[in-house]
Each structure stands twice: as structure tokens, then as C-alpha cells.
Design a protein around this motif. Structure first.
Motif, mmCIF file in Angstrom:
data_model
loop_
_atom_site.group_PDB
_atom_site.id
_atom_site.type_symbol
_atom_site.label_atom_id
_atom_site.label_comp_id
_atom_site.label_asym_id
_atom_site.label_seq_id
_atom_site.Cartn_x
_atom_site.Cartn_y
_atom_site.Cartn_z
ATOM 1 N N THR A 1 26.459 38.451 44.021
ATOM 2 C CA THR A 1 27.131 38.121 43.358
ATOM 3 C C THR A 1 28.725 39.322 42.941
ATOM 4 O OG1 THR A 1 25.739 38.491 41.067
ATOM 5 C CG2 THR A 1 25.957 36.722 41.971
ATOM 6 N N TYR B 1 32.235 38.989 42.588
ATOM 7 C CA TYR B 1 32.985 38.626 41.593
ATOM 8 C C TYR B 1 32.445 38.682 40.601
ATOM 9 C CZ TYR B 1 31.092 34.885 45.701
ATOM 10 O OH TYR B 1 30.946 34.349 47.098
ATOM 11 N N SER C 1 36.140 39.515 37.872
ATOM 12 C CA SER C 1 35.863 39.062 37.197
ATOM 13 C C SER C 1 36.308 39.772 35.732
ATOM 14 C CB SER C 1 35.264 38.111 36.759
ATOM 15 O OG SER C 1 34.924 37.318 37.422
ATOM 16 N N PHE D 1 34.082 34.039 36.232
ATOM 17 C CA PHE D 1 32.660 34.081 37.184
ATOM 18 C C PHE D 1 32.645 32.735 36.900
ATOM 19 C CE2 PHE D 1 28.483 34.474 37.522
ATOM 20 C CZ PHE D 1 28.688 35.580 38.438
ATOM 21 N N LEU E 1 33.723 31.464 40.694
ATOM 22 C CA LEU E 1 33.012 31.744 41.697
ATOM 23 C C LEU E 1 31.628 31.817 42.349
ATOM 24 C CD1 LEU E 1 35.004 35.536 41.047
ATOM 25 C CD2 LEU E 1 35.601 33.352 42.057
ATOM 26 N N THR F 1 27.823 32.035 45.450
ATOM 27 C CA THR F 1 27.143 33.107 45.458
ATOM 28 C C THR F 1 25.817 32.919 46.704
ATOM 29 O OG1 THR F 1 26.824 33.870 43.440
ATOM 30 C CG2 THR F 1 25.302 34.437 44.346
#
Length: 198
Positions: free
Chosen positions: A22, A25, A29, A82, A85, A89
Motif C-alpha cells: 500500500t 497509495y 495520498s 487513500f 486506491l 492493493t
């Protein structure tokens, strides 16, 4: 396969950047949330803050850059971006394979700077929630990483002495937290390459 040190009795895993891929992302963010305040949120700065909860990160940025960002407002921007997105993951396979191998062999827990709801969502997306009864989040502690409270709570709930635990981490603050109480540390970034794109 990552080798577990002999005589280890419990496994503790960070979540973001350790089990779940993650970090790109989170990076995007954070950039979206703080760039309007004139902060050059680059990869080096991001990695130095990895492991801190959202509010603590914003307060640290205010301290570093002399800004007066509102942690609630800026945190909400970061969080909402976040969420757009997180559904894509993927697991970090070399660590996820350790989890599958040691499930029901050794006690396992997660110690993350994420919120309770954020951690649950990430685990669901990568389909790993069934492996962890013990998940300690920023919601459950007072002192975030590099303070060892997160990992000490994991050890306590697993009923394993800190010296008998190994912590899987990608962040420097988490590694410092684990080492400060005599836990073994496996730096997962030695096993895969993490790169950030703008």
C-alpha cells in the motif's frame, strides 16, 4: 522464503509496506493532502515518517515545515484519497507466504500505525484477515512507533515474551521500536524493492 530465527515463539507483522503493498497509495495520498501547504513530500520524507499515525504525521510535518495544518481536515483529505486506491492493493507475497506457513504453528499478530477501520479494510482487500485474531492499531495505543507500545501489546496478547518475538517491518520507526525492547527484527525491504512514483 524468509528464514525465521530459531527459538522464536511469536511473529508480529507491520501491515502497510510489510504484508500489504500500500505504500505507493499512502505516498500519493499524503502528497495530495500536504502539497497545497507548500510541503515537498518526497519519498525520503515519507519513509522517515512511516509507521506514525495520521495525526502524529501531520503534527510532525507542522513542526518540520512551520505549517499550521489542521490534523482533522488534512487527515480527512489523506484518508479519503487513500480509500479511492485501496481496493487494488496486492499482498507482498514473500511475507504473506510466511504468514500462511506459520498459521496455527506460531502465534501471530499485527502491529500497525493504521486505524482499526483502515487495517481491517486493507486485510479484507488482500484476503488475509482470517490469519489474525490479534490486530493492534493506532486506535488501541497511546504512544505510537518508535515507542514500543504497539509491539509490546502484541506480545502480551500473544502471551509471548518480547525477546521471543520477531517483528517484520519496512519502516525505520517500527524497527527502532522493536529493537528497543529486545525483539528480533526482519527488515522486509531486504526481500523486495520499494519504489515511489510521482
Amino acid at each position: 522464503m524468509i528464514e525465521i530465527p530459531k527459538n522464536v515463539k511469536g511473529l508480529i507483522f507491520d501491515l502497510d509496506g510489510t504484508i500489504a503493498d500500500t505504500m505507493q497509495y499512502h505516498f500519493e495520498s499524503w502528497r495530495k493532502a500536504v502539497t497545497p501547504y507548500g510541503i515537498d513530500f518526497n519519498a525520503e520524507l515519507f519513509m522517515s515518517l512511516t509507521g506514525k499515525p495520521r495525526t502524529a504525521t501531520i503534527l510532525k510535518l507542522n513542526e518540520l515545515f512551520g505549517t499550521t495544518m489542521n490534523p482533522i481536515e488534512v487527515g480527512a483529505i489523506k484518508s479519503s484519497h487513500f480509500k479511492t486506491l485501496v481496493e487494488s492493493t496486492k499482498e507482498i507475497s514473500i511475507v504473506a507466504d510466511v504468514i500462511r506457513k506459520y498459521h496455527q504453528v506460531l502465534p501471530m499478530s499485527i502491529g500497525t500505525g493504521s486505524t482499526r477501520s483502515g487495517a481491517q479494510k486493507t486485510l479484507e482487500v488482500i484476503n488475509m484477515q482470517q490469519y489474525f485474531d490479534i490486530v493492534v492499531t493506532s486506535t488501541d495505543i497511546i504512544n505510537p512507533k518508535p515507542h514500543p507500545e504497539t509491539f509490546l501489546k502484541c506480545a502480551e496478547l500473544m502471551k509471548v515474551a518480547p525477546k521471543d518475538c520477531v517483528v517484520f517491518e519496512d519502516g525505520i520507526l517500527g524497527m527502532q521500536a522493536a529493537e528497543s525492547v529486545g525483539m528480533h527484527v526482519i527488515d522486509v525491504t531486504n526481500y523486495f524493492t520499494m519504489e515511489f512514483t510521482f
